[in-house]
Design a protein around this motif. Structure first.
Motif, PDB file in Angstrom:
ATOM      1  N   CYS A 643       0.838  -1.192   0.000  1.00 36.19           N
ATOM      2  CA  CYS A 643       0.000   0.000   0.000  1.00 36.19           C
ATOM      3  C   CYS A 643       0.880   1.252   0.000  1.00 36.19           C
ATOM      4  N   ALA A 644       1.956   1.229   0.793  1.00 34.74           N
ATOM      5  CA  ALA A 644       2.874   2.370   0.834  1.00 34.74           C
ATOM      6  C   ALA A 644       3.541   2.589  -0.520  1.00 34.74           C
ATOM      7  N   TRP A 645       3.879   1.510  -1.228  1.00 36.52           N
ATOM      8  CA  TRP A 645       4.469   1.656  -2.565  1.00 36.52           C
ATOM      9  C   TRP A 645       3.477   2.350  -3.500  1.00 36.52           C
ATOM     10  N   LEU A 646       2.190   2.027  -3.373  1.00 38.49           N
ATOM     11  CA  LEU A 646       1.184   2.663  -4.221  1.00 38.49           C
ATOM     12  C   LEU A 646       1.122   4.168  -3.974  1.00 38.49           C
ATOM     13  N   ILE A 647       1.287   4.587  -2.724  1.00 38.05           N
ATOM     14  CA  ILE A 647       1.303   6.021  -2.429  1.00 38.05           C
ATOM     15  C   ILE A 647       2.374   6.718  -3.261  1.00 38.05           C
ATOM     16  N   ASN A 648       3.564   6.137  -3.289  1.00 37.21           N
ATOM     17  CA  ASN A 648       4.681   6.734  -4.013  1.00 37.21           C
ATOM     18  C   ASN A 648       4.496   6.662  -5.526  1.00 37.21           C
ATOM     19  N   LEU A 649       3.977   5.538  -6.014  1.00 34.30           N
ATOM     20  CA  LEU A 649       3.772   5.397  -7.456  1.00 34.30           C
ATOM     21  C   LEU A 649       2.762   6.422  -7.972  1.00 34.30           C
TER      22      LEU A 649
END
Length: 790
Positions: A643-649
């Motif tokens: 989920c945190a990776w999606l924030i950055n993407l």
């Protein structure tokens, strides 16, 4: 009372109206090496302890000297399209053993007795963690007496300091004990001190299925030994060692307890055989140095040291009615739909705090759980998982202005380049060095045991070197590049040059190739994880070669390696797009086995990489957007870190609302009461990824232009941020109103040219009072530049 609270704000303090009932409610303290989880009980304080070099095992050779024999056959099977057979071949012939496990040190208990008027129930109870000072505290009243305690882990003096104080007629009655999960030896030396000596297991094996009769093994002469020594300072009263093995304190009004820890760890490549007498001498020296300072000076030194890092960055996003509630109540209200931008700011600051507390110069890097672990057999061994999780731990290090906290990772890379050179040669016949998806304190670089989908991935070192380049571009220091970064990057690149194979069409390919932990479905329904030239392999190799070539140009290096790297870079195939418009994960199109998979490894070039961008590869950006939509539609992003990776993407895509949606998701679905990330179970990577993502919404600089407020969510219409770091060597402050930049300030740390972009024409006012376009201007080291709209 002389103990005092730090700054009390809605975005820099965690606080609660009750003690922790479980580990995931306790509050973390740390100095990079020593960690503690503080429960805050009234009658019984419990601090679960860690030290970052306490791991199972000892240095050993985990290389498989027969692996190289089977590499050629695996490539032949892949070339013939026999992917399932290739996967089976690799699983049987080319994997190795699992890493060792990060260990708990033990537990520190302080039991407090109350009598007379002080024996009533506790009132006005508060348990807190001040992120700005790095101090956890507990306060309450009993009758006419006010009790307060503080605890912190000092990096500058290498002790954990716990202070008890009472204001009123009562005095303190305390019983202090230490224990360990291993065979402990507890003693007192008659000087008001308590010591704990123990030894970690010599081996820990996976036992997820309960099929190992001795998954935790001890040997009296192997494994890391340690001593913890606790010293008590009293303003009055007495301390004695009771027959119960506890240190008893009576009649004091202020008590300071200091804990020092020494271990026999001698480095990744040396046996941990330091004698117990040496450990005792080290602890005595630390505690004597602390005693020469006194309690107030110790606290002052800790607050100054911690604040010199934490105080660099501020973030204000506004408050709502729920912002003043205790942290657990705020989190529950947020889950029910209450707006609380200050909670999002608190989460950002908490990630910065955790990095300071778990990764300081000279310590081990932050592992899967930072430095906080209470289990002898923790999930995934609490190791360094280098196919995303270790990298995510350090995503905020530069942008959040904590470059010094990156140092432990760089030292680990230097050590890995040593062990990894043997693995590169023994397993693959390659130059340079490699690492796979799991690393431990002994710098294991071999494939782990298990399944090829995760265990066979020799690109771990390649991805980790991205952090060296990121540190350099944010802090353009030629000495760091020449002496530290470039040699390690070059070694990883040499491995890639030998690993890459001729594809028979004038290009190069990576084989065998996996896309971490994912699989594909072939015609006929068979499933495999092994093919050739995954998008992640190609992206990581391409960006590493780019970094090496740019570094060589900056350092005026022109040699055979540079020429070989440039030639290979030109032969790497471009990423491909599937017939339905998604970014293709392998060189051939396969049906997805798990369309909602938690990893989005093929998008690494969008974030944290840079090679998928709207300027150079707009078609890949569109394919990446479609890939993200497909993963999410099918349930992707369901773990905390993913989920945190999606924030950055989404931040990189300038999709502010989707990015903010996943900030909300991370807090609502994947956050414990103490704000630790819930994978589940607890993993710290989601905290760090969330912090990086919040910063990425406010500042981006990966394309040699500093973008101010590139993706500001509607939920943050007004706010301010100061101290973020941009590539090129710039510190950025911004204020915005009604969703639009109001003004900004830039401090140049290295005197480089500055290029800015925002929604409108920007003007720069220079220190001499002159003004010019801010799209491109020269700077002077140490000078501040004011930015505003024309």
């Amino acid at each position: 009372m002389s103990i005092h609270s730090g700054k009390d704000t809605c975005s820099e303090k965690l606080w609660y109206r009750q003690a922790a009932g479980r580990w995931e409610e306790a509050l973390p303290i740390g100095n990079g090496r020593l960690g503690g989880m503080v429960f805050g009980g009234v009658r019984r304080e419990h601090i679960q302890l860690n030290e970052d070099t306490l791991w199972s095992g000892f240095p050993r050779d985990t290389n498989d000297y027969e692996a190289l024999r089977y590499l050629k056959r695996s490539r032949e099977l892949i070339a013939a399209g026999e992917y399932a057979q290739a996967e089976e071949w690799i699983e049987q012939k080319m994997l190795a053993v699992n890493t060792q496990a990060y260990q708990p040190l033990g537990n520190w208990y302080v039991e407090q007795e109350f009598d007379g008027s002080a024996a009533t129930g506790a009132e006005q109870y508060e348990r807190s963690l001040d992120l700005a000072t790095g101090i956890a505290a507990v306060s309450y009243r009993m009758g006419d007496n006010a009790y307060r305690r503080e605890i912190y882990a000092s990096a500058v003096d290498q002790v954990i300091c716990l202070t008890y104080e009472v204001d009123g007629a009562a005095s303190l009655s305390l019983a202090i004990s230490l224990d360990a999960p291993f065979e402990p030896v507890v003693a007192s030396e008659g000087d008001g001190s308590l010591t704990l000596y123990s030894r970690c297991p010599s081996h820990i094996a996976d036992n997820y299925r309960g099929d190992h009769p001795r998954s935790v093994q001890y040997e009296k002469d192997r494994g890391i030994a340690y001593q913890a020594r606790l010293q008590a300072w009293l303003d009055e009263g007495s301390s004695t060692l009771g027959k119960d093995g506890r240190l008893h304190i009576e009649g004091a009004r202020r008590v300071t307890l200091l804990l020092s820890v020494a271990t026999s760890f001698n480095g990744f490549d040396r046996q941990p055989d330091t004698a117990a007498e040496v450990l005792a001498l080290r602890n005595r020296a630390v505690l004597e140095a602390a005693a020469s300072l006194g309690a107030d000076k110790l606290r002052e030194r800790h607050v100054h040291d911690h604040g010199s890092l934490f105080g660099r960055v501020s973030l204000e996003l506004g408050q709502t009615a729920t912002s003043v509630l205790p942290t657990d109540e705020r989190l529950n209200a947020y889950r029910e739909g209450a707006s609380d931008p200050a909670l999002e700011a608190l989460y950002f600051h908490y990630g910065r705090y955790l990095l300071i507390a778990s990764s300081r110069a000279g310590t081990q890097p932050a592992n899967l759980q930072g430095i906080w672990n209470d289990r002898v057999q923790p999930p995934w061994n609490s190791n360094y998982t280098t196919n995303i999780n270790t990298q995510m731990n350090y995503w905020p290090a530069e942008i959040a202005n904590l470059s010094e906290c990156h140092e432990p990772l760089f030292r680990m890379l230097e050590e890995l380049s040593s062990t990894g050179a043997r693995t590169a040669a023994i397993h693959y016949g390659c130059r340079g060095w490699t690492a796979h998806h799991n690393v431990d304190v002994w710098r294991a670089s071999t494939p782990s045991g298990g399944h090829p989908s995760w265990a066979f991935w020799p690109m771990g070192g390649v991805w980790l070197t991205w952090h060296l380049w990121e540190h350099y571009v944010c802090n353009p220091d030629e000495r760091f590049l020449r002496e530290q970064a470039y040699p390690v990057m070059k070694g990883a690149a040499l491995f890639c040059l030998d690993w890459l194979q001729d594809d028979g069409k004038g290009g190069l390919m990576s084989s065998p190739s996996t896309s971490p932990e994912n699989k594909f479905r072939m015609q006929g329904g068979a499933v495999s994880s092994v093919a050739q030239s995954s998008a992640m392999d190609l992206t990581l190799i391409r960006e590493l070669l780019d970094h090496c070539l740019e570094a060589a140009a900056l350092l005026d290096i022109e040699d055979d390696f540079v020429r070989e790297a440039a030639a290979a870079r030109d032969k790497l195939p471009a990423l491909r797009i599937t017939p339905d418009g998604l970014l293709q994960e392998w060189d051939q199109w396969f049906e997805e086995h798990e369309p909602g998979h938690r990893h989005v490894s093929h998008l690494v070039g969008l974030y944290p990489g840079y090679s998928i961008n709207k300027s150079d590869t707009p078609e890949l950006v569109l394919a990446a957007e479609r890939s993200l939509a497909s993963r999410i539609r099918n349930g992707g992003g369901h773990t905390g870190w993913s989920c945190a990776w999606l924030i950055n993407l989404f931040a990189r895509l300038h999709d502010a609302e989707q990015s903010h949606h996943f900030i909300e998701t991370l807090l609502k679905r994947s956050t414990h009461p103490n704000l630790f990330d819930d994978h589940p179970p607890f993993q710290i990577d989601g905290n760090f990824g969330g912090t990086a993502g919040i910063a990425e919404l406010l500042l981006q600089s990966h394309l040699n232009v500093i973008e101010l407020l590139p993706a500001l969510p509607a939920a943050w219409p007004e706010g301010r941020v100061s101290g973020l770091k941009a590539r090129g060597g710039f510190i950025v402050d911004m204020t915005w109103r009604e969703g639009r930049l109001a003004e900004a300030g830039i401090v140049s740390t290295h005197g480089a040219e500055c290029r800015l972009a925002a929604a409108g024409e920007l003007i720069v006012r220079k220190p001499d009072g002159t003004e010019a376009s801010a799209s491109r201007f020269e700077t002077v080291r140490g000078e501040r530049y004011r930015i505003y709209f024309a």
